[in-house]
Design a protein around this motif. Structure first.
Motif, PDB file in Angstrom:
ATOM      1  N   ARG A 112       7.675 103.651   7.987  1.00 33.23           N
ATOM      2  CA  ARG A 112       7.768 103.896   9.433  1.00 33.23           C
ATOM      3  C   ARG A 112       8.066 102.611  10.188  1.00 33.23           C
ATOM      4  N   ARG A 113       7.374 101.525   9.838  1.00 34.47           N
ATOM      5  CA  ARG A 113       7.597 100.263  10.544  1.00 34.47           C
ATOM      6  C   ARG A 113       8.992  99.710  10.274  1.00 34.47           C
ATOM      7  N   LEU A 114       9.461  99.857   9.044  1.00 30.31           N
ATOM      8  CA  LEU A 114      10.775  99.334   8.663  1.00 30.31           C
ATOM      9  C   LEU A 114      11.920 100.264   9.065  1.00 30.31           C
ATOM     10  N   ARG A 115      11.582 101.457   9.538  1.00 28.80           N
ATOM     11  CA  ARG A 115      12.575 102.440   9.996  1.00 28.80           C
ATOM     12  C   ARG A 115      13.619 102.721   8.924  1.00 28.80           C
ATOM     13  N   THR A 116      13.110 103.023   7.742  1.00 25.69           N
ATOM     14  CA  THR A 116      13.987 103.292   6.605  1.00 25.69           C
ATOM     15  C   THR A 116      13.399 104.419   5.779  1.00 25.69           C
ATOM     16  N   ASP A 117      14.217 105.002   4.917  1.00 25.64           N
ATOM     17  CA  ASP A 117      13.767 106.087   4.047  1.00 25.64           C
ATOM     18  C   ASP A 117      13.297 105.588   2.688  1.00 25.64           C
ATOM     19  N   TRP A 118      13.634 104.333   2.356  1.00 27.04           N
ATOM     20  CA  TRP A 118      13.261 103.839   1.026  1.00 27.04           C
ATOM     21  C   TRP A 118      13.036 102.336   1.050  1.00 27.04           C
ATOM     22  N   ILE A 119      12.249 101.885   0.099  1.00 24.36           N
ATOM     23  CA  ILE A 119      11.975 100.467  -0.148  1.00 24.36           C
ATOM     24  C   ILE A 119      12.550 100.134  -1.518  1.00 24.36           C
ATOM     25  N   ASP A 120      13.391  99.119  -1.578  1.00 23.83           N
ATOM     26  CA  ASP A 120      14.032  98.779  -2.853  1.00 23.83           C
ATOM     27  C   ASP A 120      13.055  98.169  -3.849  1.00 23.83           C
ATOM     28  N   LEU A 121      12.195  97.274  -3.376  1.00 23.50           N
ATOM     29  CA  LEU A 121      11.236  96.607  -4.259  1.00 23.50           C
ATOM     30  C   LEU A 121       9.870  96.631  -3.603  1.00 23.50           C
ATOM     31  N   TYR A 122       8.961  97.401  -4.182  1.00 25.42           N
ATOM     32  CA  TYR A 122       7.605  97.531  -3.651  1.00 25.42           C
ATOM     33  C   TYR A 122       6.682  96.702  -4.529  1.00 25.42           C
ATOM     34  N   GLN A 123       6.097  95.646  -3.954  1.00 25.07           N
ATOM     35  CA  GLN A 123       5.354  94.659  -4.738  1.00 25.07           C
ATOM     36  C   GLN A 123       3.853  94.711  -4.459  1.00 25.07           C
ATOM     37  N   MET A 124       3.074  94.566  -5.512  1.00 23.64           N
ATOM     38  CA  MET A 124       1.639  94.389  -5.357  1.00 23.64           C
ATOM     39  C   MET A 124       1.383  92.942  -4.991  1.00 23.64           C
ATOM     40  N   HIS A 125       0.811  92.704  -3.814  1.00 29.61           N
ATOM     41  CA  HIS A 125       0.700  91.355  -3.269  1.00 29.61           C
ATOM     42  C   HIS A 125      -0.328  90.506  -4.015  1.00 29.61           C
ATOM     43  N   HIS A 126      -1.219  91.140  -4.718  1.00 28.02           N
ATOM     44  CA  HIS A 126      -2.228  90.432  -5.506  1.00 28.02           C
ATOM     45  C   HIS A 126      -2.762  91.395  -6.551  1.00 28.02           C
ATOM     46  N   TRP A 137      -0.194 102.937 -11.660  1.00 28.06           N
ATOM     47  CA  TRP A 137       1.115 103.448 -12.071  1.00 28.06           C
ATOM     48  C   TRP A 137       1.311 104.895 -11.650  1.00 28.06           C
ATOM     49  N   GLN A 138       0.248 105.680 -11.650  1.00 31.09           N
ATOM     50  CA  GLN A 138       0.378 107.058 -11.195  1.00 31.09           C
ATOM     51  C   GLN A 138       0.852 107.107  -9.748  1.00 31.09           C
ATOM     52  N   ALA A 139       0.307 106.239  -8.911  1.00 31.29           N
ATOM     53  CA  ALA A 139       0.694 106.208  -7.495  1.00 31.29           C
ATOM     54  C   ALA A 139       2.127 105.732  -7.321  1.00 31.29           C
ATOM     55  N   THR A 140       2.504 104.654  -8.010  1.00 27.60           N
ATOM     56  CA  THR A 140       3.862 104.129  -7.846  1.00 27.60           C
ATOM     57  C   THR A 140       4.900 105.071  -8.441  1.00 27.60           C
ATOM     58  N   GLU A 141       4.569 105.731  -9.553  1.00 28.98           N
ATOM     59  CA  GLU A 141       5.484 106.727 -10.114  1.00 28.98           C
ATOM     60  C   GLU A 141       5.750 107.842  -9.110  1.00 28.98           C
ATOM     61  N   THR A 142       4.694 108.271  -8.411  1.00 30.78           N
ATOM     62  CA  THR A 142       4.856 109.302  -7.388  1.00 30.78           C
ATOM     63  C   THR A 142       5.854 108.867  -6.330  1.00 30.78           C
ATOM     64  N   LEU A 143       5.745 107.623  -5.882  1.00 34.05           N
ATOM     65  CA  LEU A 143       6.659 107.115  -4.853  1.00 34.05           C
ATOM     66  C   LEU A 143       8.093 107.012  -5.371  1.00 34.05           C
ATOM     67  N   VAL A 144       8.240 106.628  -6.642  1.00 35.38           N
ATOM     68  CA  VAL A 144       9.580 106.544  -7.229  1.00 35.38           C
ATOM     69  C   VAL A 144      10.202 107.936  -7.334  1.00 35.38           C
ATOM     70  N   VAL A 145       9.435 108.893  -7.824  1.00 39.09           N
ATOM     71  CA  VAL A 145       9.946 110.264  -7.961  1.00 39.09           C
ATOM     72  C   VAL A 145      10.327 110.837  -6.596  1.00 39.09           C
ATOM     73  N   GLN A 146       9.572 110.490  -5.556  1.00 38.46           N
ATOM     74  CA  GLN A 146       9.864 110.975  -4.209  1.00 38.46           C
ATOM     75  C   GLN A 146      11.060 110.266  -3.575  1.00 38.46           C
ATOM     76  N   GLY A 147      11.559 109.214  -4.213  1.00 36.41           N
ATOM     77  CA  GLY A 147      12.705 108.480  -3.682  1.00 36.41           C
ATOM     78  C   GLY A 147      12.347 107.476  -2.614  1.00 36.41           C
ATOM     79  N   LYS A 148      11.062 107.199  -2.449  1.00 37.99           N
ATOM     80  CA  LYS A 148      10.641 106.256  -1.419  1.00 37.99           C
ATOM     81  C   LYS A 148      10.613 104.816  -1.912  1.00 37.99           C
ATOM     82  N   VAL A 149      10.583 104.636  -3.216  1.00 39.28           N
ATOM     83  CA  VAL A 149      10.565 103.312  -3.842  1.00 39.28           C
ATOM     84  C   VAL A 149      11.554 103.324  -4.998  1.00 39.28           C
TER      85      VAL A 149
END
Length: 262
Positions: A112-126, A137-149
């Motif tokens: 929402r803040r980035l005003r985009t439909d997808w994030i190319d690289l979603y990084q764990m900051h720590h 991995w279950q959470a990030t896989e969900t985002l990948v399957v949804q096309g958001k990451v």
């Protein structure tokens, strides 16, 4: 501009990545947009931010600046966009860290803040040691399957964290980490011991942050053109040897355990 693949992926990114930690903290939106414009003109297609950048109380100001730049400039499809998740965004107990709940909620908020439909690289900051990799991995896989990451990366991980993460990802037949963003410069060379060797072995790209040690190694605090010039500069063997003398590596140099043992 020179381009290279992000780790073992097929994604091409500029060798200079525009970090935006100072957006909102040190510079305003107009100057931030001017820097983004300049980077785009020079062929930089890689922009990195984080939920915590530029914020005071969870407002994600750096991401908002970038989102409004996308609206104005219209370059979203030409930019490889990276952001990060981990930092607490409020004082509520579930609004930080790497729980599945926060990973997915934070991604939605970043979109929402980035005003985009997808994030190319979603990084764990720590790294968060008390959360199982199966949950992450279950959470990030969900985002990948949804096309958001598109891809997942890490930041500030130790070498053994990279190995554990990849082992868990492989058990799920998941791509896992494609990049590690770590502090790396002549004054901070600890990652040479284990992080860099682990990344090379696992096919994980390295994104060095603070390569000039917050400007200390440049002689002065300057804008975008200085790192761009570095791509066209080739240091002589004598200069490299002198830099090794002035800024010696950790231990005996090279990876561990040889850096501290025989």
């Amino acid at each position: 501009m020179e381009y290279t693949r992000l780790g073992r992926t097929g994604l091409l990114v500029s060798r200079i990545c525009l970090g935006t930690m100072n957006f909102g903290w040190q510079i305003g939106e107009t100057e931030s947009h001017a820097i983004l414009d300049r980077a785009y003109e020079k062929g930089v297609n890689f922009v990195d931010t984080a939920t915590m950048y530029g914020r005071e109380t969870g407002d994600g100001l750096s991401e908002r600046f970038i989102g409004r730049w996308f609206d104005k400039a219209g370059h979203r499809d030409r930019i490889v966009l990276a952001t990060k998740v981990y930092a607490p965004m409020t004082e509520r107990p579930n609004d930080g860290g790497l729980s599945a709940r926060h990973i997915i909620a934070a991604c939605e908020a970043s979109l929402r803040r980035l005003r985009t439909d997808w994030i190319d690289l979603y990084q764990m900051h720590h790294v968060q040691r008390d959360i199982p990799w199966e949950e992450i991995w279950q959470a990030t896989e969900t985002l990948v399957v949804q096309g958001k990451v598109r891809y997942v990366g890490s930041s500030n991980f130790a070498g053994w964290h990279l190995a554990r993460a990849q082992a868990a990802a492989e058990r799920r037949n998941f791509l896992g980490l494609v990049s590690e963003q770590c502090k790396y410069n002549l004054l901070t060379r600890h990652v040479e011991l284990e992080v860099l060797p682990a990344a090379i072995e696992l096919g994980i790209g390295i994104l060095p942050y603070s390569p000039l040690h917050f400007g200390a190694l440049s002689g002065a605090l300057r804008q975008l053109d200085l790192p761009l010039a570095a791509l066209r500069t080739e240091l002589s063997a004598g200069t490299l040897a002198r830099l090794e003398e002035l800024f010696p590596p950790v231990g005996n140099g090279g990876p561990g355990p040889e850096a501290w043992a025989w």
